[in-house]
Design a protein around this motif. Structure first.
Motif, PDB file in Angstrom:
ATOM      1  N   ILE A 194       0.825  -1.213   0.000  1.00 11.75           N
ATOM      2  CA  ILE A 194       0.000   0.000   0.000  1.00 11.75           C
ATOM      3  C   ILE A 194       0.859   1.262   0.000  1.00 11.75           C
ATOM      4  O   ILE A 194       0.599   2.196  -0.791  1.00 11.75           O
ATOM      5  CB  ILE A 194      -0.984  -0.015   1.182  1.00 11.75           C
ATOM      6  N   PRO A 195       1.889   1.368   0.862  1.00 12.86           N
ATOM      7  CA  PRO A 195       2.714   2.587   0.814  1.00 12.86           C
ATOM      8  C   PRO A 195       3.422   2.787  -0.530  1.00 12.86           C
ATOM      9  O   PRO A 195       3.697   3.927  -0.924  1.00 12.86           O
ATOM     10  CB  PRO A 195       3.743   2.356   1.940  1.00 12.86           C
ATOM     11  N   ILE A 196       3.714   1.694  -1.250  1.00 13.28           N
ATOM     12  CA  ILE A 196       4.448   1.810  -2.514  1.00 13.28           C
ATOM     13  C   ILE A 196       3.511   2.010  -3.695  1.00 13.28           C
ATOM     14  O   ILE A 196       3.706   2.919  -4.522  1.00 13.28           O
ATOM     15  CB  ILE A 196       5.316   0.556  -2.744  1.00 13.28           C
ATOM     16  N   PHE A 197       2.461   1.164  -3.794  1.00 11.54           N
ATOM     17  CA  PHE A 197       1.591   1.167  -4.977  1.00 11.54           C
ATOM     18  C   PHE A 197       0.222   1.785  -4.731  1.00 11.54           C
ATOM     19  O   PHE A 197      -0.501   2.065  -5.685  1.00 11.54           O
ATOM     20  CB  PHE A 197       1.409  -0.262  -5.491  1.00 11.54           C
ATOM     21  N   GLY A 198      -0.160   1.945  -3.479  1.00 13.89           N
ATOM     22  CA  GLY A 198      -1.470   2.510  -3.189  1.00 13.89           C
ATOM     23  C   GLY A 198      -2.520   1.452  -2.886  1.00 13.89           C
ATOM     24  O   GLY A 198      -2.314   0.260  -3.120  1.00 13.89           O
ATOM     25  N   HIS A 199      -3.661   1.903  -2.395  1.00 11.79           N
ATOM     26  CA  HIS A 199      -4.726   0.998  -1.962  1.00 11.79           C
ATOM     27  C   HIS A 199      -5.351   0.230  -3.131  1.00 11.79           C
ATOM     28  O   HIS A 199      -5.627  -0.968  -3.009  1.00 11.79           O
ATOM     29  CB  HIS A 199      -5.814   1.793  -1.229  1.00 11.79           C
ATOM     30  N   GLU A 200      -5.598   0.907  -4.240  1.00 15.32           N
ATOM     31  CA  GLU A 200      -6.277   0.252  -5.359  1.00 15.32           C
ATOM     32  C   GLU A 200      -5.421  -0.864  -5.947  1.00 15.32           C
ATOM     33  O   GLU A 200      -5.920  -1.964  -6.229  1.00 15.32           O
ATOM     34  CB  GLU A 200      -6.628   1.284  -6.440  1.00 15.32           C
ATOM     35  N   ALA A 201      -4.139  -0.596  -6.143  1.00 14.48           N
ATOM     36  CA  ALA A 201      -3.253  -1.626  -6.686  1.00 14.48           C
ATOM     37  C   ALA A 201      -3.148  -2.806  -5.722  1.00 14.48           C
ATOM     38  O   ALA A 201      -3.177  -3.973  -6.136  1.00 14.48           O
ATOM     39  CB  ALA A 201      -1.868  -1.036  -6.949  1.00 14.48           C
ATOM     40  N   ASN A 202      -3.059  -2.525  -4.422  1.00 13.51           N
ATOM     41  CA  ASN A 202      -2.981  -3.607  -3.443  1.00 13.51           C
ATOM     42  C   ASN A 202      -4.263  -4.429  -3.426  1.00 13.51           C
ATOM     43  O   ASN A 202      -4.228  -5.649  -3.232  1.00 13.51           O
ATOM     44  CB  ASN A 202      -2.711  -3.044  -2.052  1.00 13.51           C
ATOM     45  N   SER A 203      -5.390  -3.770  -3.642  1.00 11.59           N
ATOM     46  CA  SER A 203      -6.667  -4.482  -3.683  1.00 11.59           C
ATOM     47  C   SER A 203      -6.696  -5.485  -4.832  1.00 11.59           C
ATOM     48  O   SER A 203      -7.128  -6.628  -4.668  1.00 11.59           O
ATOM     49  CB  SER A 203      -7.821  -3.486  -3.831  1.00 11.59           C
ATOM     50  N   VAL A 204      -6.209  -5.057  -6.005  1.00 10.16           N
ATOM     51  CA  VAL A 204      -6.160  -5.956  -7.159  1.00 10.16           C
ATOM     52  C   VAL A 204      -5.200  -7.115  -6.888  1.00 10.16           C
ATOM     53  O   VAL A 204      -5.510  -8.283  -7.162  1.00 10.16           O
ATOM     54  CB  VAL A 204      -5.716  -5.183  -8.420  1.00 10.16           C
ATOM     55  N   ILE A 205      -4.031  -6.793  -6.341  1.00 11.77           N
ATOM     56  CA  ILE A 205      -3.031  -7.824  -6.040  1.00 11.77           C
ATOM     57  C   ILE A 205      -3.577  -8.810  -5.015  1.00 11.77           C
ATOM     58  O   ILE A 205      -3.414 -10.028  -5.152  1.00 11.77           O
ATOM     59  CB  ILE A 205      -1.727  -7.176  -5.528  1.00 11.77           C
ATOM     60  N   ALA A 206      -4.225  -8.298  -3.967  1.00 17.99           N
ATOM     61  CA  ALA A 206      -4.757  -9.165  -2.916  1.00 17.99           C
ATOM     62  C   ALA A 206      -5.859 -10.068  -3.442  1.00 17.99           C
ATOM     63  O   ALA A 206      -5.907 -11.267  -3.126  1.00 17.99           O
ATOM     64  CB  ALA A 206      -5.270  -8.315  -1.754  1.00 17.99           C
ATOM     65  N   THR A 207      -6.751  -9.510  -4.249  1.00 14.62           N
ATOM     66  CA  THR A 207      -7.848 -10.313  -4.808  1.00 14.62           C
ATOM     67  C   THR A 207      -7.311 -11.431  -5.690  1.00 14.62           C
ATOM     68  O   THR A 207      -7.754 -12.588  -5.592  1.00 14.62           O
ATOM     69  CB  THR A 207      -8.793  -9.414  -5.625  1.00 14.62           C
ATOM     70  N   PHE A 208      -6.358 -11.101  -6.552  1.00 12.38           N
ATOM     71  CA  PHE A 208      -5.753 -12.108  -7.421  1.00 12.38           C
ATOM     72  C   PHE A 208      -4.986 -13.146  -6.591  1.00 12.38           C
ATOM     73  O   PHE A 208      -5.048 -14.354  -6.871  1.00 12.38           O
ATOM     74  CB  PHE A 208      -4.815 -11.439  -8.422  1.00 12.38           C
ATOM     75  N   SER A 209      -4.262 -12.700  -5.588  1.00 10.18           N
ATOM     76  CA  SER A 209      -3.483 -13.611  -4.745  1.00 10.18           C
ATOM     77  C   SER A 209      -4.376 -14.589  -4.009  1.00 10.18           C
ATOM     78  O   SER A 209      -4.048 -15.780  -3.888  1.00 10.18           O
ATOM     79  CB  SER A 209      -2.639 -12.806  -3.745  1.00 10.18           C
ATOM     80  N   ILE A 210      -5.498 -14.110  -3.505  1.00 12.25           N
ATOM     81  CA  ILE A 210      -6.429 -14.997  -2.799  1.00 12.25           C
ATOM     82  C   ILE A 210      -6.967 -16.060  -3.746  1.00 12.25           C
ATOM     83  O   ILE A 210      -7.053 -17.248  -3.399  1.00 12.25           O
ATOM     84  CB  ILE A 210      -7.585 -14.174  -2.185  1.00 12.25           C
ATOM     85  N   TRP A 211      -7.342 -15.653  -4.970  1.00 16.79           N
ATOM     86  CA  TRP A 211      -7.877 -16.616  -5.942  1.00 16.79           C
ATOM     87  C   TRP A 211      -6.832 -17.674  -6.286  1.00 16.79           C
ATOM     88  O   TRP A 211      -7.133 -18.873  -6.297  1.00 16.79           O
ATOM     89  CB  TRP A 211      -8.309 -15.869  -7.204  1.00 16.79           C
ATOM     90  N   VAL A 212      -5.606 -17.235  -6.553  1.00 15.95           N
ATOM     91  CA  VAL A 212      -4.529 -18.183  -6.882  1.00 15.95           C
ATOM     92  C   VAL A 212      -4.244 -19.088  -5.692  1.00 15.95           C
ATOM     93  O   VAL A 212      -4.129 -20.314  -5.829  1.00 15.95           O
ATOM     94  CB  VAL A 212      -3.256 -17.431  -7.297  1.00 15.95           C
ATOM     95  N   HIS A 213      -4.125 -18.501  -4.525  1.00 13.66           N
ATOM     96  CA  HIS A 213      -3.783 -19.262  -3.321  1.00 13.66           C
ATOM     97  C   HIS A 213      -4.816 -20.353  -3.041  1.00 13.66           C
ATOM     98  O   HIS A 213      -4.458 -21.508  -2.768  1.00 13.66           O
ATOM     99  CB  HIS A 213      -3.701 -18.297  -2.130  1.00 13.66           C
ATOM    100  N   ASN A 214      -6.080 -19.986  -3.114  1.00 16.63           N
ATOM    101  CA  ASN A 214      -7.135 -20.952  -2.783  1.00 16.63           C
ATOM    102  C   ASN A 214      -7.243 -22.077  -3.800  1.00 16.63           C
ATOM    103  O   ASN A 214      -7.637 -23.199  -3.439  1.00 16.63           O
ATOM    104  CB  ASN A 214      -8.486 -20.235  -2.677  1.00 16.63           C
ATOM    105  N   ASN A 215      -6.912 -21.823  -5.040  1.00 15.81           N
ATOM    106  CA  ASN A 215      -7.044 -22.853  -6.070  1.00 15.81           C
ATOM    107  C   ASN A 215      -5.777 -23.699  -6.227  1.00 15.81           C
ATOM    108  O   ASN A 215      -5.867 -24.926  -6.408  1.00 15.81           O
ATOM    109  CB  ASN A 215      -7.408 -22.202  -7.412  1.00 15.81           C
ATOM    110  N   ILE A 216      -4.605 -23.068  -6.145  1.00 17.72           N
ATOM    111  CA  ILE A 216      -3.353 -23.814  -6.252  1.00 17.72           C
ATOM    112  C   ILE A 216      -3.169 -24.741  -5.048  1.00 17.72           C
ATOM    113  O   ILE A 216      -2.455 -25.746  -5.129  1.00 17.72           O
ATOM    114  CB  ILE A 216      -2.163 -22.830  -6.375  1.00 17.72           C
ATOM    115  N   ALA A 217      -3.819 -24.413  -3.949  1.00 16.00           N
ATOM    116  CA  ALA A 217      -3.692 -25.244  -2.739  1.00 16.00           C
ATOM    117  C   ALA A 217      -4.073 -26.699  -3.013  1.00 16.00           C
ATOM    118  O   ALA A 217      -3.467 -27.622  -2.446  1.00 16.00           O
ATOM    119  CB  ALA A 217      -4.559 -24.671  -1.624  1.00 16.00           C
TER     120      ALA A 217
END
Length: 388
Positions: A194-217
């Motif tokens: 968030i301090p580097i890229f901002g809230h919106e970019a982190n939101s996109v990264i977090a949403t994508f990371s959760i989807w990948v994490h839950n499925n690759i598991a």
């Protein structure tokens, strides 16, 4: 400085040095209907533990209920403060439309302790642990250098791993790397991204990371089972492992201790991966299906039965189960990340010819004799017997 000022300073100093961890002023509490005392407030400000029983157990007495026409009559002898304390400590029966025990918990302050642990201890462990092992390996590389094949490669090869073995290994390795990356992004997103890229970019990264994490598991868990079935017979500890460990596996010095298909170091990685992988998978399942697979209350009960002195809490709220599952998941996963970084180092830049084992499956015969001589003898005996 006059005597009054000096006396006031002494009183303040004594207050902050002798304040008890648990306030015991029951008389004052009784006179105020169970309110906190000054000692409670000062102890909490200093980070000391405060016994909450005086509020948690002060929930009113229905036997003292006033007549329906009198004050508190409709509440059955319980004041608003009593009712709110009951909600605060999950002692009040709550009726919800979905019949979920978790939904009946309206207030649960363990979330703050979980958040502070996540942002403090767990993040520090992940950062210093991962960064520390990388730094140590860099220093070790410049001090020791790459482990070379004595006399150089022979030019002849032997099959180290079959295609199905390499498939299982790379499925496990690839899924773990994806889980590690996305997990770290989620762990450090709020404080780093968030301090580097901002809230919106982190939101996109977090949403994508959760989807990948839950499925690759699911790939990780399936690969874990496959690896266990294929290699467990080769990873049973024996006396050779003690000799291998005593000689440092040949990493320190030039000794090449005897080993079969897997040496002691590889067996440690194997069992660590299986046991910690199973544990992180169980906590992951608990997080994938919230409130459906509580793990810790029963586990704590078993631990208490074996070691009574532990005295672990066995009556956990659903939210506490989830908080513990998340913390355990992060701690175990970080431990695996640290160990796997060292494993990757040995299998790539740390040892000449090691990557070929999982690359093409064919390793130089001289390399195999140096690191797995007994396994080479077994394979050559099989080939000789098959050709007879």
């Amino acid at each position: 400085m006059n005597l009054k000022t000096l006396g006031a300073c002494l009183v303040v100093l004594l207050t902050f040095t002798v304040t008890p961890a648990y306030s015991q002023d029951e008389g004052q509490r009784a006179s105020t209907g169970g309110a906190q005392t000054l000692e409670d407030i000062l102890a909490r400000q200093k980070g000391l533990a405060v016994d909450e029983a005086f509020r948690r157990e002060n929930l009113g007495d229905p036997s003292l209920a006033a007549p329906i026409s009198g004050n508190l009559g409709t509440l059955g002898g319980i004041s608003n403060s009593d009712m709110y304390r009951g909600i605060r400590y999950a002692e009040t029966e709550i009726t919800v439309s979905n019949n979920s025990h978790a939904a009946e918990i309206l207030v649960q302050d363990g979330g703050m302790e979980w958040l502070l642990s996540r942002q403090g201890g767990i993040q520090a462990y992940a950062a210093y642990g991962s960064g520390g092992i990388i730094a140590l390996l860099i220093v070790f590389y410049f001090m020791r250098g790459k482990m070379k094949i004595d006399g150089g490669p022979s030019g002849n090869t032997i099959e180290r791993f079959k295609p199905v073995e390499r498939f299982g290994h790379w499925c496990l390795a690839g899924s773990f790397i994806m889980l590690a990356i996305t997990g770290l992004l989620l762990l450090f997103g709020r404080n780093v991204l968030i301090p580097i890229f901002g809230h919106e970019a982190n939101s996109v990264i977090a949403t994508f990371s959760i989807w990948v994490h839950n499925n690759i598991a699911w790939v990780f868990m399936a690969s874990l089972v496959l690896i266990f079935v294929m290699w467990v017979a080769h990873n049973i500890p024996n006396k050779l492992d003690l000799v291998w460990l005593a000689k440092g596996g040949g990493i320190i010095g030039n000794a090449h201790p005897e080993a079969r298909k897997f040496n002691a170091g590889q067996k440690i990685i194997f069992w660590m991966t299986i046991l910690l992988g199973a544990s992180v998978s169980m906590s992951g399942m608990s997080l994938l299906f919230p409130f459906e697979f509580p793990m810790f209350a029963e586990t704590f009960a078993v631990i208490n039965s074996v070691i009574p002195a532990m005295g672990l809490e066995t009556e956990l709220l659903p939210h506490e189960e989830m908080q513990l599952a998340h913390m355990w998941h992060a701690i175990v996963a970080t431990t695996m990340i640290i160990a796997i970084i060292a494993h990757i180092y040995i299998g790539s830049v740390g040892m000449e010819g090691a990557f070929d084992a999982m690359g093409s499956g064919q390793v130089d015969l001289e390399w195999a004799r140096q690191h797995h001589n007994l396994w080479v003898e077994e394979e050559e005996a099989k080939a000789s017997g098959g050709g007879a």
